[in-house]
Design an enzyme around this catalytic site. Structure first.
Site, mmCIF file in Angstrom:
data_model
loop_
_atom_site.group_PDB
_atom_site.id
_atom_site.type_symbol
_atom_site.label_atom_id
_atom_site.label_comp_id
_atom_site.label_asym_id
_atom_site.label_seq_id
_atom_site.Cartn_x
_atom_site.Cartn_y
_atom_site.Cartn_z
ATOM 1 C CG ASP A 93 -0.195 -0.034 2.528
ATOM 2 O OD1 ASP A 93 0.755 -0.956 2.559
ATOM 3 O OD2 ASP A 93 -0.585 0.925 3.515
ATOM 4 C CD GLU A 94 -0.963 4.574 3.214
ATOM 5 O OE1 GLU A 94 -2.153 5.185 3.366
ATOM 6 O OE2 GLU A 94 -0.011 4.541 3.820
ATOM 7 C CE1 TYR A 115 -8.459 -0.091 8.318
ATOM 8 C CE2 TYR A 115 -7.060 1.787 8.578
ATOM 9 C CZ TYR A 115 -7.406 0.674 7.948
ATOM 10 O OH TYR A 115 -6.378 0.118 6.807
ATOM 11 C CD1 TRP A 126 -4.586 0.987 10.882
ATOM 12 C CD2 TRP A 126 -2.623 0.139 10.651
ATOM 13 N NE1 TRP A 126 -4.534 0.070 9.644
ATOM 14 C CE2 TRP A 126 -3.395 -0.333 9.674
ATOM 15 C CE3 TRP A 126 -1.280 -0.111 10.600
ATOM 16 C CZ2 TRP A 126 -2.921 -0.911 8.541
ATOM 17 C CZ3 TRP A 126 -0.791 -0.879 9.342
ATOM 18 C CH2 TRP A 126 -1.664 -1.348 8.515
ATOM 19 C CD GLU A 158 -0.297 5.412 12.582
ATOM 20 O OE1 GLU A 158 -0.367 5.293 11.355
ATOM 21 O OE2 GLU A 158 -0.840 4.633 13.133
#
Length: 776
Positions: A345-346, A437, A487, A489
């Site tokens: 991805d990305e 998410y 995720w 972060e």
């Protein structure tokens, strides 16, 4: 007004009665499946009068056909039962035994659990089925299983026939952005088993850290496993690191540690899926081995967010693929799973477009562009994995340029990628950020730990279904299931990780297990109450956000009043509230209709269950100040994306939250702002308070300077006060009321001039976000 027993309390009483039933065999006849507090809801439940006593004397019997499966008898271990596991039920004396019988006619994860007065029979076709049956027994016992010192439990007589709706039910832990010890992975596996989930996906590689030991390439962890500690700053406001900067923040797993995790999961039949990112999200690898990049660039491991991601593996160098095949070979010696996740991805391909190696590859392979080069990259890795009898999984970006022939797609940018892949005959795992998410907020941002953004409350997770109506019958067959993604972060500790996972993972477990006809959110929450007690007993720091009371406020300028409605995401919960200096207790007023305010007051509200406060209490102050309802002119106009409800936003008493997208903030980008307020009548004033928001990750900073001037005629202004504030590193969103006080005097017009920080420490322009301006 509601005056009866709170409905949330009623739900608890129902749940308690079920738990009491497990210890009382004389007061229950037949109970339907809707009344038993199990999550996920089983397919079929029939309960009868009586109970089975489980204790140290209970004999455990495993049919001889199961002996080679090393069946994990968790409950036997829990109650320290020393009776031998026998090979044949015929060898058992009469009464008080549990027998495990292999029934290959059942689906792979199905089980049949029957509790009679003298025995318990468990039938399944696999280790997973037997594990699921034991988890059901644990839930029937309830929190006492985790808290009681007793080694004897009475289990109600019940017959359960059960199987999951979807075969892939899991969670992804990102251990790259923030590293978590092996012990936390083991605890997570226990909890996945408890919820009958079967997949743990480990995101082991990203720009900010490489977490798996690769013996052939020791610098991947020695260098790529650590970064410069900038944890005091917002994730997206951290500055780039030099390769020579001292890196101390991080960690990694040895291969032996990961083998231990895999073996522990295997006891429950849970698969552990490794993710080794490529071609992007690999700056940690490039920091260790610069030759993996297009231009051999030397970089430091980033401490925070990177966008766009241009430092990626070179697709033109043959040495890149040699490196990746060697890495994946070592990965496969640790993870025996059928699947290997390679990210995909990305990837920003600007370096590929300029790189002579990549341009040569495009020409030699007859590719059209860099998009097809990425497809070539993924297909080549898939060919290698296929030669090792492994199946490649990638994020939905691997569709771009052409999908690898046997790849499984994990669709995160909504469901469209999964829809397209299933149309092409590929298996799909749905993970749309809109519903699963788990790094998004689950409650009022002002009362939640810092999160990535977005809003995914419990009910939204529960309502998720991986299959959509627009899919054909054939497409639906390719939907393996779904998983929640966490995720990391902003997930700095295990406690925060647990807070973000639970109880939303509980909701997802039922969404993926139980049939669509069984799903009912209100019924689910009634069963959730006793299960949360088990999570308490397990020591899980789950979120009580579902109980949090939120307020929606409406301003009535004509009547000069404020109307407030209260709600909670927990259906049927009763809200208690208090005004002014009143204490907030279970004896407080019960909310039943809109609250009306025409004068300043404080409001507190909370939910009680069984005499205990749940969630974080709502606390707000309704401040009727002299600027309320004033006329206000703005120069320049706010940014087109952050206009709130116009000028009235700044003096309507409705305060914005830490969520900069909540529609209650006015925002300006790199602009000097002048706000001119005309009071309804000339007033004696002594201060102005400017409420501002800061979220440095979104380039929103507190103002650098605020100045207040006043006038009686709107032409001649007198400066009264100014305040300056330099940039200060701030890792979280924050709201501050900047108070500018001055000598009391009469004024009709107030001019407020606000200056931004022209350039942040990251070298970018900044937003000013302003909401309520209070005049005192």
């Amino acid at each position: 007004m509601k005056t009866n027993q709170p409905k949330a309390g009623i739900m608890l009483l129902i749940a308690m009665s079920i738990a009491l039933f497990s210890c009382n065999t004389n007061n229950t006849s037949s109970v339907s499946k809707e009344d038993i507090a199990l999550i996920p809801q089983p397919n079929s439940v029939v309960m009868n009068k009586g109970g089975f006593v489980l204790n140290k004397n209970t004999q455990w019997v495993v049919s001889k056909h199961l002996s080679e499966q090393n069946l994990y008898l968790e409950i036997k271990e829990k109650i320290q039962n020393s009776n031998a596991v026998l090979a044949d039920v015929k060898e058992v004396s009469e009464g008080n035994y549990i027998v495990f019988v292999l029934n290959k006619s059942l689906d792979p994860e199905a089980y049949v659990l029957e509790v009679l007065e003298d025995k318990i029979t468990v039938e399944a076709a696999s280790k997973l089925g037997f594990s699921h049956a034991q988890q059901t027994l644990k839930q029937v016992i309830g929190k006492e299983y985790f808290t009681s010192s007793s080694q004897e439990f009475t289990i109600p007589l019940v017959r359960i026939e059960d199987k999951p709706r979807y075969q892939w039910r899991g969670v992804m832990l990102d251990v790259s952005r923030h590293f978590f010890d092996k012990s936390y992975l083991l605890k997570t596996i226990d909890r996945l088993a408890f919820l009958k989930m079967n997949t743990l996906h480990l995101h082991l590689v990203d720009d900010q850290g490489w977490r798996m030991e690769i013996k052939q390439y020791p610098r991947l962890t020695a260098v790529g496993g650590y970064r410069v500690d900038q944890e005091e700053k917002h994730w997206n406001a951290r500055t780039p690191n030099s390769p020579t900067d001292k890196a101390t923040f991080g960690g990694f797993y040895t291969q032996e540690e990961l083998k231990e995790v895999v073996a522990y999961a295997a006891k429950y039949g849970i698969q552990v899926i490794p993710e080794i990112e490529m071609p992007a999200h690999v700056m940690s690898a490039i920091a260790a081995y610069p030759e993996l990049a297009c231009f051999d660039q030397e970089i430091g491991v980033p401490s925070g967010g990177v966008w766009p991601i241009t430092d990626i593996y070179c697709a033109g160098k043959e040495s890149t693929f040699e490196f990746l095949e060697n890495v994946l070979t070592e990965v496969m010696t640790v993870f025996p799973s059928k699947y290997i996740h390679i990210g995909g991805d990305e990837a920003t391909k600007t370096n590929w477009a300029k790189c002579p190696h990549c341009r040569k590859r495009i020409a030699e392979e007859g590719l059209q562009d860099v998009a097809e080069l990425q497809s070539y990259f993924i297909k080549r890795i898939e060919t290698f994995l296929d030669s090792k009898a492994k199946t490649l999984i990638g994020w939905d970006e691997i569709l771009e340029g052409g999908l690898a022939p046997k790849a499984t797609v994990m669709s995160w940018r909504g469901i469209q990628g999964g829809w397209e892949a299933s149309k092409q005959g590929h298996d799909v795992i749905m993970t749309p950020e809109s519903h699963v998410y788990l790094n998004f907020y689950q409650g009022d941002q002002d009362r939640e730990p810092q999160a990535f953004g977005g809003y995914t409350p419990l009910e939204k997770v529960y309502d998720f279904d991986p299959v959509v109506d627009s899919m054909s019958v054939e497409q639906k067959k390719h939907v393996l299931g779904a998983q929640g993604n966490l995720w990391s972060e902003y997930i700095e500790t295990e406690a925060i990780s647990e807070y973000m996972l639970y109880p939303r993972l509980v909701a997802l477990s039922e969404a993926l297990w139980s049939s669509g006809k069984q799903k009912n959110y209100v019924a689910f929450t009634s069963r959730l109450v006793p299960l949360l007690e088990s999570l308490d007993a397990m020591g899980i720091n789950y979120a009580e956000s579902v109980y949090n009371v939120s307020a929606s406020t409406e301003t009535d300028f004509e009547s000069k009043s404020i109307n407030i409605d209260l709600k909670t995401d927990f259906p049927e919960a009763t809200i208690y509230y208090a005004l002014g200096n009143e204490a907030l207790t279970e004896s407080s007023k019960v909310y039943d209709s809109t609250l009306h305010f025409k004068a300043s007051d404080s409001l507190k509200a909370v939910v009680f269950v069984d005499g205990k406060k749940k969630g974080v209490a709502l606390k707000t102050y309704i401040d009727f100040h002299k600027g309320f309802g004033s006329k206000l002119a703005m120069s320049p106009n706010p940014h087109k994306n952050y206009q709130g409800e116009g000028a009235s936003t700044l003096m309507d008493i409705r305060k914005g939250s830490k969520n900069f997208g909540d529609g209650k903030w006015l925002g300006w980008y790199n602009k000097e702002v002048t706000l001119t307020m005309e009071l309804p009548i000339a007033e004696n004033i002594s201060s102005v308070v400017v409420n501002a928001l800061e979220n440095q990750g979104a380039d929103i900073y507190f103002p650098n300077k605020i100045q207040v001037s006043t006038s009686m005629d709107g032409v001649h202004f007198t400066k009264k006060v100014s305040v300056e504030r330099p940039e200060v590193a701030n890792g979280d969103a924050a709201i501050e009321g900047f108070k500018l006080a001055f000598e009391p005097h009469e004024a009709k017009i107030i001019k407020i001039e606000i200056s931004p920080i022209k350039k942040s420490s990251k070298g970018r322009g900044t937003f000013i976000f302003v909401d309520e301006i209070l005049v005192k």
